[in-house]
Design an enzyme around this catalytic site. Structure first.
Site, PDB file in Angstrom:
ATOM      1  N   SER A 243     -11.749  14.577 -51.513  1.00 48.91           N
ATOM      2  CA  SER A 243     -10.626  15.092 -50.739  1.00 48.91           C
ATOM      3  C   SER A 243      -9.774  15.988 -51.627  1.00 48.91           C
ATOM      4  O   SER A 243     -10.053  16.145 -52.811  1.00 48.91           O
ATOM      5  CB  SER A 243      -9.771  13.945 -50.205  1.00 48.91           C
ATOM      6  OG  SER A 243      -9.122  13.303 -51.284  1.00 48.91           O
ATOM      7  N   LYS A 244      -8.760  16.553 -51.032  1.00 42.65           N
ATOM      8  CA  LYS A 244      -7.933  17.525 -51.744  1.00 42.65           C
ATOM      9  C   LYS A 244      -7.414  17.013 -53.092  1.00 42.65           C
ATOM     10  O   LYS A 244      -7.322  17.763 -54.045  1.00 42.65           O
ATOM     11  CB  LYS A 244      -6.740  17.948 -50.880  1.00 42.65           C
ATOM     12  CG  LYS A 244      -6.994  19.195 -50.080  1.00 42.65           C
ATOM     13  CD  LYS A 244      -6.716  18.996 -48.605  1.00 42.65           C
ATOM     14  CE  LYS A 244      -7.961  18.641 -47.880  1.00 42.65           C
ATOM     15  NZ  LYS A 244      -7.961  17.987 -46.673  1.00 42.65           N
TER      16      LYS A 244
END
Length: 463
Positions: A243-244
RNA sequence: GUCCCUAUCGUCUAGAGGCCUAGGACAAUACCCUUUCACGGUAUGAACCGGGGUUCGAAUCCCCGUGGGGACGCCA
């Protein structure tokens, strides 16, 4: 039969590392078999798709050098075709209208979950021989549902996971067209793969559950079912879903971070696929070796350290001119004139087997292009009175000696003898005076590259 | 909750019943090289998730647990 594979991202964000590997494998499979690699943009989610994301995906593919042979095809441009097929299915009875409201559907799911059942549409609008359908409510636009087989199993031999069988009782009549008439993902994929004559669907294993549905629709359409190969996902460095917050998840971020595309490609190829003990190989070799049999079926954790090692390896073996061009761009972006120092290629040759990425390389080159200002602390610890005295002695020798490594080395040694010092006692202050840091490649080589004029100028400034 | 997938060193992996005292790579540790820091070289430590089967023999095949992941949308 010629192999036709496709990469079908939805343009809701940049090309991330997992998508890049999926693209790489689909691309390699087509290349390996002399087939065709197709790029398809799945942009039916109008609310989340953006032209910027399309561009980001295209940029990422280009940076990696994964060229497509056909496309990009945009699903939004194929609406008439989807509607045509939906009409056909409605007419053939393999699809039907459903008037159940989203709220009712939601309530139904809640109840099923409460009963420990898998939430499924209950088929209340599904036409059945001898069954009385409810009266369509006035003013409600219906969705179109696929009439999924009631019994039996859907099975396929997955290229990476082996045989997978799913009972039709696990599946429900999923929506193929929304109330506004737009088709949904699982349906568009089927029509596209069919129309584009895709022979091998290579995609992430988050689609395993969609596969039986798609096979059923394909069968209802009388279409040939392609081969499927589902790649397991890539986890972040910490073992959790990417994820980010994992930092460099966008492919272009790796460019930004100073990675060479061939390093990223080599790393990705080796993540979840193997060819014996081979670790470092070119894309040509990869294409020659690539097969579905050696793809790992379990999820793989991303390991930045190994990527770093590969990147360092590719930097070592890259052409100096190419690195110079890249580093020049990076320096310019920092506001440093890459022309201000010695020829960049010469500086890079000094650092080529020491830099792990191109930004480090730029860091190393920078002091050759701009005046250095060692910190007060650095000056205090290294440029002591004794060191300054030695540097002065050295300076005078350097002013007149031949400007090549042996002579420079000799000047250093004479200085050591004259001052009664050991090499590090002079070399380290010299590094600080010249480059502003106590470490550097071999000092004679640094001097040679920096040039006599600049060396003397910097020495004069520091004592 | 239901269904699906999955399980070898810290990490990526080799391994298709005997070639396995489990191999390679990254990382770690030690030493060597060295004009500093790196690079490089050499060496060392480090794994078959647990339990049952099948078999003369299982990391490999089967079953059950457990752990991890995914799916269950008028998202893709």
């Amino acid at each position: 039969m010629t192999v036709r594979t496709r990469f079908a991202p939805s343009p809701t964000g940049y090309l991330h590392i997992g998508g890049a590997r999926t693209a790489l494998f689909a691309w390699a499979y087509a290349r390996r078999h002399g087939g065709t690699f197709i790029l398809r943009i799945e942009d039916t989610d109008v609310a989340r798709s953006t032209p910027a994301a399309v561009q980001a995906i295209l940029d990422g593919m280009q940076w990696l050098g994964l060229a497509h042979d056909e496309g990009p095809f945009y699903q939004m441009q194929r609406m008439p075709r989807y509607k045509e097929v939906i009409a056909q299915m409605l007419a053939a009875g393999t699809a039907y209208h459903c008037y159940t409201s989203p709220e009712d559907l939601d309530a139904m799911r809640q109840e099923q979950m409460a009963r420990h059942e898998k939430p499924r549409y209950d088929g209340r609008w599904r036409p059945e021989a001898g069954k009385a359908l409810p009266v369509p409510p006035a003013g409600v636009a219906p969705v179109v549902r696929f009439r999924n087989p009631i019994d039996g199993v859907v099975a396929w031999d997955d290229g990476v996971k082996g045989r997978i069988e799913i009972a039709n009782t696990e599946l429900d009549d999923f929506i193929i067209a929304r109330a506004d008439g737009t088709p949904t993902y699982n349906f568009c994929v089927v029509v596209d793969d069919w129309d584009m004559k895709i022979t091998h669907v290579i995609r992430g294993d988050d689609h395993v559950n969609n596969t039986p549905r798609q096979i059923n629709v394909l069968a209802a359409l009388g279409a040939q079912v392609p081969e499927y190969a589902h790649l397991s996902m890539i986890l972040g460095d910490d073992g959790t879903k990417l994820s980010k917050r994992h930092g460099a998840v966008s492919v272009m971020q790796y460019d930004e971070d100073g990675y060479l595309p061939e390093a990223v490609l080599n790393y990705l190829a080796r993540l979840g696929w193997s060819h014996g003990d081979d670790e470092v190989f070119s894309m040509e070799q990869f294409v020659q070796w690539f097969d579905l049999d050696h793809i790992t079926s379990s999820a793989a954790q991303f390991n930045t350290e190994k990527l770093n090692w590969l990147n360092a390896h590719y930097i070592k073996s890259a052409a100096t001119v190419r690195l110079a061009a890249d580093v020049a761009r990076r320096l310019a972006r920092r506001g440093v004139d890459p022309e201000a120092g010695p020829p960049l290629e010469k500086v890079i040759a000094l650092y080529q087997d020491r830099a792990a990425n191109l930004n480090e390389m730029a860091d190393a080159c920078e002091p050759f292009c701009v005046a250095v200002h060692p910190s007060a602390e650095m000056i205090a610890t290294h440029l002591t009175d004794a060191a300054r005295a030695a540097l002065k002695v050295l300076r005078d020798k350097l002013a007149t000696c031949a400007w090549e490594k042996p002579a420079i080395g000799a000047a250093m040694k004479e200085t050591l003898a004259a001052c009664g010092m050991k090499m590090p006692q002079v070399a380290i202050p010299l590094r600080v005076a010249l480059l502003g840091q106590p470490q550097s490649p071999a000092i004679d080589a640094v001097l040679e590259v920096l040039g006599r004029d600049e060396v003397l100028r910097r020495l004069d400034r520091s004592y």
